[in-house]
Design a protein around this motif. Sequence first.
Motif, PDB file in Angstrom:
ATOM      1  N   ASP A   1      11.310 -35.503   4.212  1.00 16.26           N
ATOM      2  CA  ASP A   1      12.502 -35.065   4.946  1.00 16.26           C
ATOM      3  C   ASP A   1      13.383 -34.186   4.060  1.00 16.26           C
ATOM      4  N   PHE A   2      13.988 -33.163   4.649  1.00 18.23           N
ATOM      5  CA  PHE A   2      14.764 -32.203   3.860  1.00 18.23           C
ATOM      6  C   PHE A   2      15.914 -32.878   3.116  1.00 18.23           C
ATOM      7  N   GLN A   3      16.748 -33.607   3.839  1.00 22.88           N
ATOM      8  CA  GLN A   3      17.875 -34.270   3.192  1.00 22.88           C
ATOM      9  C   GLN A   3      17.401 -35.415   2.306  1.00 22.88           C
ATOM     10  N   GLY A   4      16.334 -36.090   2.741  1.00 18.71           N
ATOM     11  CA  GLY A   4      15.786 -37.179   1.940  1.00 18.71           C
ATOM     12  C   GLY A   4      15.261 -36.693   0.600  1.00 18.71           C
ATOM     13  N   ILE A   5      14.632 -35.519   0.595  1.00 14.89           N
ATOM     14  CA  ILE A   5      14.147 -34.945  -0.664  1.00 14.89           C
ATOM     15  C   ILE A   5      15.319 -34.598  -1.568  1.00 14.89           C
TER      16      ILE A   5
ATOM     17  N   THR B   1      10.881 -27.174 -11.832  1.00 16.84           N
ATOM     18  CA  THR B   1       9.543 -26.616 -11.594  1.00 16.84           C
ATOM     19  C   THR B   1       9.093 -26.848 -10.159  1.00 16.84           C
ATOM     20  N   LEU B   2       9.336 -28.036  -9.640  1.00 17.04           N
ATOM     21  CA  LEU B   2       8.936 -28.352  -8.264  1.00 17.04           C
ATOM     22  C   LEU B   2       9.673 -27.467  -7.264  1.00 17.04           C
ATOM     23  N   CYS B   3      10.949 -27.239  -7.507  1.00 11.16           N
ATOM     24  CA  CYS B   3      11.723 -26.369  -6.608  1.00 11.16           C
ATOM     25  C   CYS B   3      11.181 -24.941  -6.624  1.00 11.16           C
ATOM     26  N   LEU B   4      10.821 -24.448  -7.793  1.00 12.25           N
ATOM     27  CA  LEU B   4      10.289 -23.085  -7.904  1.00 12.25           C
ATOM     28  C   LEU B   4       8.895 -22.985  -7.290  1.00 12.25           C
ATOM     29  N   LEU B   5       8.099 -24.050  -7.399  1.00 14.96           N
ATOM     30  CA  LEU B   5       6.789 -24.051  -6.753  1.00 14.96           C
ATOM     31  C   LEU B   5       6.928 -23.950  -5.237  1.00 14.96           C
ATOM     32  N   VAL B   6       7.860 -24.700  -4.684  1.00 14.09           N
ATOM     33  CA  VAL B   6       8.095 -24.615  -3.243  1.00 14.09           C
ATOM     34  C   VAL B   6       8.543 -23.212  -2.856  1.00 14.09           C
ATOM     35  N   PHE B   7       9.337 -22.585  -3.710  1.00 17.78           N
ATOM     36  CA  PHE B   7       9.830 -21.233  -3.416  1.00 17.78           C
ATOM     37  C   PHE B   7       8.702 -20.204  -3.400  1.00 17.78           C
ATOM     38  N   MET B   8       7.560 -20.511  -4.027  1.00 20.27           N
ATOM     39  CA  MET B   8       6.444 -19.573  -4.005  1.00 20.27           C
ATOM     40  C   MET B   8       5.963 -19.317  -2.574  1.00 20.27           C
ATOM     41  N   GLY B   9       6.060 -20.314  -1.706  1.00 19.82           N
ATOM     42  CA  GLY B   9       5.680 -20.123  -0.307  1.00 19.82           C
ATOM     43  C   GLY B   9       6.528 -19.062   0.375  1.00 19.82           C
ATOM     44  N   PRO B  10       7.859 -19.197   0.358  1.00 21.66           N
ATOM     45  CA  PRO B  10       8.709 -18.133   0.904  1.00 21.66           C
ATOM     46  C   PRO B  10       8.532 -16.783   0.206  1.00 21.66           C
ATOM     47  N   MET B  11       8.240 -16.782  -1.091  1.00 16.00           N
ATOM     48  CA  MET B  11       8.012 -15.506  -1.782  1.00 16.00           C
ATOM     49  C   MET B  11       6.869 -14.728  -1.140  1.00 16.00           C
ATOM     50  N   ALA B  12       5.785 -15.429  -0.826  1.00 16.30           N
ATOM     51  CA  ALA B  12       4.638 -14.751  -0.224  1.00 16.30           C
ATOM     52  C   ALA B  12       4.892 -14.441   1.242  1.00 16.30           C
TER      53      ALA B  12
ATOM     54  N   ARG C   1      16.576 -24.102   5.161  1.00 17.14           N
ATOM     55  CA  ARG C   1      16.360 -25.523   5.428  1.00 17.14           C
ATOM     56  C   ARG C   1      16.493 -26.358   4.149  1.00 17.14           C
ATOM     57  N   LEU C   2      16.052 -25.778   3.036  1.00 14.40           N
ATOM     58  CA  LEU C   2      16.068 -26.502   1.762  1.00 14.40           C
ATOM     59  C   LEU C   2      17.367 -26.306   0.991  1.00 14.40           C
ATOM     60  N   GLU C   3      18.369 -25.756   1.623  1.00 20.43           N
ATOM     61  CA  GLU C   3      19.644 -25.504   0.941  1.00 20.43           C
ATOM     62  C   GLU C   3      20.244 -26.763   0.313  1.00 20.43           C
ATOM     63  N   PRO C   4      20.162 -27.952   0.970  1.00 22.19           N
ATOM     64  CA  PRO C   4      20.683 -29.156   0.287  1.00 22.19           C
ATOM     65  C   PRO C   4      19.979 -29.441  -1.031  1.00 22.19           C
ATOM     66  N   LEU C   5      18.701 -29.056  -1.145  1.00 20.74           N
ATOM     67  CA  LEU C   5      17.959 -29.250  -2.387  1.00 20.74           C
ATOM     68  C   LEU C   5      18.295 -28.170  -3.405  1.00 20.74           C
TER      69      LEU C   5
ATOM     70  N   SER D   1      20.792 -26.185  -3.655  1.00 21.36           N
ATOM     71  CA  SER D   1      22.192 -26.103  -4.087  1.00 21.36           C
ATOM     72  C   SER D   1      22.468 -26.971  -5.310  1.00 21.36           C
ATOM     73  N   GLN D   2      21.580 -27.923  -5.609  1.00 14.35           N
ATOM     74  CA  GLN D   2      21.764 -28.783  -6.779  1.00 14.35           C
ATOM     75  C   GLN D   2      21.318 -28.105  -8.077  1.00 14.35           C
ATOM     76  N   PHE D   3      20.617 -26.972  -7.965  1.00 16.05           N
ATOM     77  CA  PHE D   3      20.031 -26.327  -9.134  1.00 16.05           C
ATOM     78  C   PHE D   3      20.485 -24.873  -9.216  1.00 16.05           C
ATOM     79  N   PRO D   4      21.562 -24.608  -9.939  1.00 15.36           N
ATOM     80  CA  PRO D   4      22.044 -23.219 -10.058  1.00 15.36           C
ATOM     81  C   PRO D   4      20.986 -22.273 -10.620  1.00 15.36           C
ATOM     82  N   MET D   5      20.113 -22.768 -11.483  1.00 20.84           N
ATOM     83  CA  MET D   5      19.071 -21.925 -12.055  1.00 20.84           C
ATOM     84  C   MET D   5      18.103 -21.437 -10.976  1.00 20.84           C
ATOM     85  N   VAL D   6      17.777 -22.304 -10.022  1.00 22.53           N
ATOM     86  CA  VAL D   6      16.901 -21.900  -8.917  1.00 22.53           C
ATOM     87  C   VAL D   6      17.579 -20.822  -8.082  1.00 22.53           C
ATOM     88  N   GLY D   7      18.871 -21.003  -7.830  1.00 28.48           N
ATOM     89  CA  GLY D   7      19.617 -19.982  -7.092  1.00 28.48           C
ATOM     90  C   GLY D   7      19.604 -18.647  -7.805  1.00 28.48           C
ATOM     91  N   LEU D   8      19.754 -18.666  -9.118  1.00 32.29           N
ATOM     92  CA  LEU D   8      19.723 -17.423  -9.893  1.00 32.29           C
ATOM     93  C   LEU D   8      18.360 -16.748  -9.789  1.00 32.29           C
TER      94      LEU D   8
END
Length: 667
Positions: free
Chosen positions: A204-208, A228-239, A279-283, A285-292
């Motif tokens: 679940d998005f909020q649960g994660i 690392t897990l957050c960036l791996l998930v971001f690889m899907g939207p990148m493609a 959808r993953l914004e709650p996740l 938003s906890q990692f400024p480095m991922v946002g950067l």
Amino acid sequence: MPSAAEIAWLIPVLPLLGAVASGLGLISFNQATNRLRKQVAIALLTCLGASAVLSYAVLAEQLSGVPPVEHLFVWASAGSFVLPMGYVIDPLGAVMLSLVTTIALLVMIYSHGYMSHDKGYVRFFTYLALFSSSMLGLIVSPNLLEIYVFWELVGMCSYLLVGFWYERDGAAHAAQKAFVVNRVGDFGLLLGILGLFWATKSFDFQGIADGLAQAISTGSVPYWAALTLCLLVFMGPMAKSAQFPLHVWLPDAMEGPTPISALIHAATMVAAGVFLVARLEPLYSQFPMVGLVIAIVGTITCFLGASIALTQMDLKKGLAYSTVSQLGYMMLAMGCGAPIAGMFHLVTHAFFKAMLFLGSGSVIHAMEEVVGHEPILAQDMRLMGGLRKKMPITSTTFFIGCIAISGIPPLAGFWSKDEILGQAFNTFPVLWLIGFLTAGMTAFYMFRLYFLTFEGNFRGEDENLQKELLRLAAKEEEQEEAHHSGVIHESQWSMTLPLAVLAVPSALIGLLGIPWHSSFANLLNPEEAIEMANSFSWGEFLPLASASVAISVMGISLAVFAYYLRRIDLGEVIAARFPSINTFLSNKWYLDDINDKIFVQGSRKLAREVLEVDAKVVDGVVNLTGLLTLGSGEGLKYFETGRAQFYALIIFGGVIALVALFGVLGT
């Protein structure tokens, strides 16, 4: 009577049922089903139209303040493990449902005219319905695992649609490229999903988001692992959303029919990545480095797409790189912590870019009457010009789209793009500067497309130019296809009606997101909308907005001067003055060449070396074993004499040998 949200599960199911029925008809009764093309089209349009009506009802309920609805059921369970599936309806989903069904419905109507003479008409409509169902299922998914299922279905449908004209080498290769590049991103996405489940025991998005925050605070998951897990998930939207460096598949995907470019590569599929990040914004938003990282990737993408679009002469590929650039803006907003701004640009861009792609299809459809069905000729703007008087509806709607994407108020693109640039200015000023310069490039290349296509004199009857373009494309053997068999004329109503409908939101929908009273923000996040309204300052808004409009006007003015007033090809002038820059941009930053050298040629070289090992080592061992067996058998056959005395002699010799051996070992 149930509410619209309670029967919202029908929204993806209805087009799926239509696609399954027509697909089974094609498999079982191919000729009969193909003869019923209009009936099949009407049935599929009805299914998708019903989904659209339900989507509008769901959106109306969300606008009226009805709380989000979530219906789940247990799909699988084992001990303490429970896997829920179902659907969720919330404001974000309601907006996306309405957007996708609207665009898909208009594209289907348009396709009736565009594909009317194609032998795969029914197959095309079946693929459209299946894609629409997959995308709608993705939108209503309540967790990451279910999203992944529909994510892959969307990718499969994209492969089928991009490679629809599979008999063309270009279309077949483009479909394979899209499939392979997206597999790279999807592999990262799958690893990220499984890793997040390992860390949080939730899909679940909020649960994660809550589970990962707790795991980091207790020390059970290191911060670097969570990052690392957050960036791996971001690889899907990148493609899926064609972000650098996984953007290379999208321009080649223009080999598919033009309605696909409007549906998949402007409004829906490529938007799936942006939607997932939202959808993953709650996740995140906890990692400024991922946002950067997301912001940097988006900025590189938006600048890269715009710079390459400056040199494109293929009408559809120019729009394709424009799409890459605009998707970069959306990701920039997500990285700046402004998902509402990113989603707002997704909505406005979907309308005007779908209109631009459908407009390009109308032009190409008309050009084929003159230059034949060779895409290299029908899509090359060097053979166009002067189409405004011959195609008034297409040219007018295309002009509206150019103004909208250029960010000229009060059209839609201004409000959404300006909000992104404002957020970037407050968060990452350096990235804002790049986005600001890209806005001027966008205005220039879009009006370059418009003037080359619709103004000046028609160049399509220049037979020498046709042959030269075929020669440059290494297709001298196809020069016989260049001919003059028809007259340019406006497209039929089924193609112009969607253009006229899309022109309305392209011009006006941006007014729903004016920063001092944003109805769009109020729908997605009322608290943030109130905060936006309270913090709004004309002193901050006007300078940034004025600068944004000014650089867009400068880009338009340069295009007007070069391509309308002076009738000169600015690209040739720049190529002569700065050949290295022109070569760099014309070769798409050499990214395709790098991919070909490292991955394509590299994998082939590795395959050849593996083949050598297989042939010489593995096969050698097998062959040696066979030879030893054959040789030993050949030698031992002489011991099979059939004489008892000879066998007794062998046994006696064996006993003597064993006695001697034991004697030696004993000493």
